[in-house]
Design an enzyme around this catalytic site. Structure first.
Site, PDB file in Angstrom:
ATOM      1  CE  LYS A 180      -0.875   0.614   4.968  1.00  0.00           C
ATOM      2  NZ  LYS A 180      -1.934   0.796   5.986  1.00  0.00           N
ATOM      3  CG  ASP A 181       3.783   2.074   2.771  1.00  0.00           C
ATOM      4  OD1 ASP A 181       2.719   2.638   3.081  1.00  0.00           O
ATOM      5  OD2 ASP A 181       4.511   1.497   3.593  1.00  0.00           O
TER       6      ASP A 181
ATOM      7  NE  ARG B 207      -7.888   3.225   3.341  1.00  0.00           N
ATOM      8  CZ  ARG B 207      -8.095   2.503   4.437  1.00  0.00           C
ATOM      9  NH1 ARG B 207      -9.291   1.977   4.691  1.00  0.00           N
ATOM     10  NH2 ARG B 207      -7.116   2.282   5.280  1.00  0.00           N
ATOM     11  NE  ARG B 208      -6.865   2.597   8.368  1.00  0.00           N
ATOM     12  CZ  ARG B 208      -5.574   2.423   8.620  1.00  0.00           C
ATOM     13  NH1 ARG B 208      -4.879   3.384   9.230  1.00  0.00           N
ATOM     14  NH2 ARG B 208      -4.963   1.310   8.265  1.00  0.00           N
TER      15      ARG B 208
ATOM     16  NE  ARG C 157       2.425  10.135   9.988  1.00  0.00           N
ATOM     17  CZ  ARG C 157       3.511  10.690   9.463  1.00  0.00           C
ATOM     18  NH1 ARG C 157       3.510  11.968   9.136  1.00  0.00           N
ATOM     19  NH2 ARG C 157       4.607   9.982   9.277  1.00  0.00           N
TER      20      ARG C 157
ATOM     21  NE  ARG D 285       0.363   4.756  13.441  1.00  0.00           N
ATOM     22  CZ  ARG D 285      -0.017   4.226  12.288  1.00  0.00           C
ATOM     23  NH1 ARG D 285      -1.249   4.417  11.847  1.00  0.00           N
ATOM     24  NH2 ARG D 285       0.824   3.509  11.569  1.00  0.00           N
TER      25      ARG D 285
ATOM     26  CB  CYS E 221      -1.668   9.065   0.863  1.00  0.00           C
ATOM     27  SG  CYS E 221      -0.500  10.413   0.617  1.00  0.00           S
TER      28      CYS E 221
END
Length: 358
Positions: A96-97, A147-148, A165, A171, A259
């Site tokens: 996904k990166d 997105r979330r 972040r 986190r 992103c």
């Protein structure tokens, strides 16, 4: 053997080739890279693997939302620079990166079997036993993903969402040691790989929150001209995961997303069918365009045997059915164009402008 690949002389006089693996320094990145190294060592016991860890832009800038930094390769650029300079031979990424368009001369030589791609809720200890629906009104949920946030704002309007972040360790520490957040949203795959499944309070199903393109899958990036290394890592390809992720990457590429805009997907292979649901959202989740399509991706064992590799959205998978790869890529593009025809570009443009202005 590529002239750039070094060899080492073992004590028994046997020559072993040395493959240098690039990775980010975070604990999760190292775990992921070690898992790929383990697979390669099983398949090629004579290969000596050296792991080279380094920091990326995304690791170093921790006080700014990812969508604000304006860099398409936040977690990959330094690794690709090392690959280009022949300082490493392969790089392991969270798929996904990786941007949908890779720099010239690079290709994704392997996509491993996908871990659970869904998002997970991790609660502050004081909220143990609850789920998002049962948290008190105006509880603050931490997430670094537009997105979330877009999807969850729409689904849980009684909650508030703020940026958080840092790597997984950071986190979780911010969640547990302060009262700033009632819960945070993380990828279930990362939590599982870190051995922290016990922290998962809730897995978000597609009705609540669809996942990011490529989420849960690991990718091995190589120099396209290193045919021997490309062939070596290609055995790691997981055909169903390859087809799903190629379709997802084609969808995102056609939308010109990233992103900085809320784009979400859900894919599934059942028998010879690939099912794809994709959506775009406004930042507040109020506007949404969503559609589902499917196509036949029967694995017919007719792999690409031509001298010219067939690359699909940056992925070289010559050992996967060429007709299935083409169908998967077309499905993603068709679904994106269906949404664009319904006005997705306006939603994405507005979302990008609002994000830039905030």
């Amino acid at each position: 053997m590529s002239e750039n690949v070094s060899v080492s002389q073992e004590g028994n006089g046997k020559v072993s080739r040395v493959i240098r693996m690039g990775t980010r320094k975070s604990q999760l990145a190292r775990i992921q890279t070690d898992s790929v190294a383990g697979r390669l060592k099983e398949l090629y016991p004579d290969v000596h693997l050296e792991i080279v860890a380094m920091s990326t832009i995304g690791d170093e800038i921790l006080d700014t939302a990812l969508s604000k930094i304006g860099e398409k390769s936040l977690f990959t650029k330094e690794l690709e620079n090392a690959l280009e300079r022949n300082e490493v031979d392969i790089v392991v990424h969270s798929l996904k990166d990786l941007p949908t368009s890779l720099p010239p001369g690079f290709t994704i030589g392997a996509i491993l079997q996908r871990e659970n791609p869904h998002d997970a809720v991790v609660l502050h200890p004081k909220n143990a036993g609850l789920i998002l629906d049962s948290l008190p009104e105006k509880s603050v949920i931490g997430t670094s993903s537009l997105r979330r946030a877009a999807q969850l704002k729409k689904r849980f309007p009684q909650l508030e969402f703020e940026n958080i972040r840092g790597n997984l360790n950071t986190r979780l520490k911010k969640l547990d040691e302060k009262d700033d957040y009632a819960a945070i949203i993380l990828a279930a795959a990362g939590l599982k790989r870190m051995g922290w499944e016990s922290r998962i309070s809730q897995i978000l199903d597609p009705e609540d929150c669809m996942y990011a393109v490529g989420q849960g899958a690991l990718a091995v990036e190589v120099r396209a001209q290193d045919k021997d290394i490309l062939e070596m890592v290609s055995v790691l390809h997981h055909p169903d995961t390859v087809l799903r992720c190629i379709s997802e990457r084609a969808f995102l590429k056609e939308l010109e997303g990233g992103c900085s805009v809320p784009v979400a997907v859900h894919t599934e292979v059942k028998g010879s069918m690939l099912y794809f649901t994709g959506a775009v959202y406004s930042l507040d989740g109020a506007d949404c365009l969503k559609d589902t399509m499917q196509t036949v991706v029967e694995i017919d064992n007719k792999v690409n045997e031509s001298a010219q590799e067939c690359v699909h959205v940056g992925v070289t998978a010559n050992n996967v059915s060429s007709s299935a790869l083409e169908a998967a890529e077309k499905l993603g593009m068709d679904l994106a164009n269906a949404l664009l025809n319904k006005g997705a570009k306006d939603i994405l443009t507005t979302a990008r402008q609002l994000n830039d202005a905030q």
